[in-house]
Scaffold this motif. Structure first.
Motif, PDB file in Angstrom:
ATOM      1  N   PHE A 226       3.859  14.118   5.053  1.00 17.34           N
ATOM      2  CA  PHE A 226       3.288  13.220   4.051  1.00 17.34           C
ATOM      3  C   PHE A 226       3.649  13.751   2.672  1.00 17.34           C
ATOM      4  O   PHE A 226       3.464  14.946   2.388  1.00 17.34           O
ATOM      5  CB  PHE A 226       1.767  13.137   4.182  1.00 17.34           C
ATOM      6  N   VAL A 227       4.178  12.888   1.819  1.00 22.48           N
ATOM      7  CA  VAL A 227       4.456  13.231   0.426  1.00 22.48           C
ATOM      8  C   VAL A 227       3.632  12.293  -0.442  1.00 22.48           C
ATOM      9  O   VAL A 227       3.863  11.072  -0.455  1.00 22.48           O
ATOM     10  CB  VAL A 227       5.950  13.108   0.088  1.00 22.48           C
ATOM     11  N   HIS A 228       2.673  12.847  -1.165  1.00 24.83           N
ATOM     12  CA  HIS A 228       1.803  12.043  -2.021  1.00 24.83           C
ATOM     13  C   HIS A 228       2.062  12.399  -3.487  1.00 24.83           C
ATOM     14  O   HIS A 228       2.567  13.481  -3.802  1.00 24.83           O
ATOM     15  CB  HIS A 228       0.340  12.289  -1.663  1.00 24.83           C
ATOM     16  N   HIS A 229       1.670  11.496  -4.356  1.00 27.89           N
ATOM     17  CA  HIS A 229       1.891  11.663  -5.790  1.00 27.89           C
ATOM     18  C   HIS A 229       0.533  11.640  -6.490  1.00 27.89           C
ATOM     19  O   HIS A 229      -0.233  10.688  -6.332  1.00 27.89           O
ATOM     20  CB  HIS A 229       2.791  10.553  -6.334  1.00 27.89           C
ATOM     21  N   ALA A 230       0.248  12.676  -7.270  1.00 29.60           N
ATOM     22  CA  ALA A 230      -1.058  12.754  -7.926  1.00 29.60           C
ATOM     23  C   ALA A 230      -0.975  13.728  -9.093  1.00 29.60           C
ATOM     24  O   ALA A 230      -0.058  14.553  -9.181  1.00 29.60           O
ATOM     25  CB  ALA A 230      -2.144  13.200  -6.944  1.00 29.60           C
TER      26      ALA A 230
END
Length: 283
Positions: A226-230
């Motif tokens: 999983f690659v999330h942006h925050a």
């Protein structure tokens, strides 16, 4: 010489007293002396009451805990000290010391003293102690060993990832758990465009996680990436963990030290306080 050093030391010690008398006069110095004695007297209950409680606690003192008659005498002494201190404050307030007549100055001390007095009767959270676990109960505890179905492993593309993956794989192999490999992108592009961002760094991040997934799959361990942006990695890890509800989180400490933690942030501490999930920290 030693005599000269003693004379100089005593002379230097007298300078503040002489200077205060010269600047404020004898009356103000007298009031200052009275104030200092009042403060010294008022601190006695804050030492006596906890001392009575501590020395009367059998779990701490064992056979040396206070006997009932000692507790009774100590309690009477504490009550006398409290009464005399109250009388001293009343008398001093009537003596014209304006600094002591400020109610707001006394309120915190009164609240703290009240808490020390009533604290033994307040409800407390029960905590297990080593003495409460008897040897006969240990086999039953072993039978209730935790099992993991999913293990969350936050990664940040650093050398610490190797340690986290190594230990996570060992735990997953023992319990047949599935790994959730999470990386949080916090670059400027990711913060502005979120999931729509497509940079060389983000693409390399996907390849990096996919390589790890293939590596652990070769050891017969299932993994999802999983690659999330925050803006905040710790906040996103907490949000993701609450959504996926893994049984364990494996995180690697970076070893920045106290100063480095202040500069780079304390992701592990924030995650630990934000979740009720077991966290395995790899140093």
């Amino acid at each position: 010489s030693p005599w000269l050093r003693r004379a100089l030391t005593r002379g230097v010690a007298l300078v503040p007293a002489v200077g205060t008398i010269w600047l404020y006069g004898e009356k103000e110095v007298y009031n200052l002396i009275i104030l200092s004695q009042v403060v010294l007297s008022l601190q006695l209950p804050f030492a006596v009451i906890p001392l009575i409680r501590f020395t009367s606690d059998k779990s701490r003192m064992g056979a040396f805990a206070n006997r009932p008659w000692v507790i009774a005498l100590a309690t009477v002494s504490a009550v006398i000290i409290l009464f005399l201190n109250g009388w001293l404050v009343k008398k001093t307030l009537g003596g014209g010391l304006e600094i002591l007549s400020n109610v707001y100055m006394w309120a915190p001390f009164a609240l703290l003293l009240g808490y020390l007095i009533v604290e033994p009767w307040l409800p407390k959270r029960q905590t297990a102690r080593a003495a409460d676990i008897v040897p006969e109960a240990l086999p039953a505890l072993a039978e209730e060993a935790a099992t993991y179905q999913t293990i969350l492993v936050p990664l940040d593309h650093s050398r610490s990832d190797t340690l986290a993956i190594r230990h996570a794989c060992a735990l997953a192999r023992q319990s047949g758990a599935r790994l959730l490999l999470l990386h949080v992108e916090e670059g400027a592009t990711s913060q502005v465009y979120g999931e729509e961002s497509s940079t060389a760094e983000v693409t390399a991040g996907f390849r990096y996680l996919d390589g790890i997934r293939q590596s652990v799959f070769n050891h017969k361990i299932e993994a999802d990436i999983f690659v999330h942006h925050a803006n905040s990695p710790s906040a996103e890890i907490i949000r993701f963990a609450k959504e996926r509800r893994p049984d364990l989180i494996v995180m690697a400490a970076h070893g920045h030290g106290a100063l480095g933690d202040l500069v780079y942030g304390q992701t592990i501490e924030r995650v630990r306080h934000g979740l009720r999930i077991p966290i395995f920290v790899v140093q």
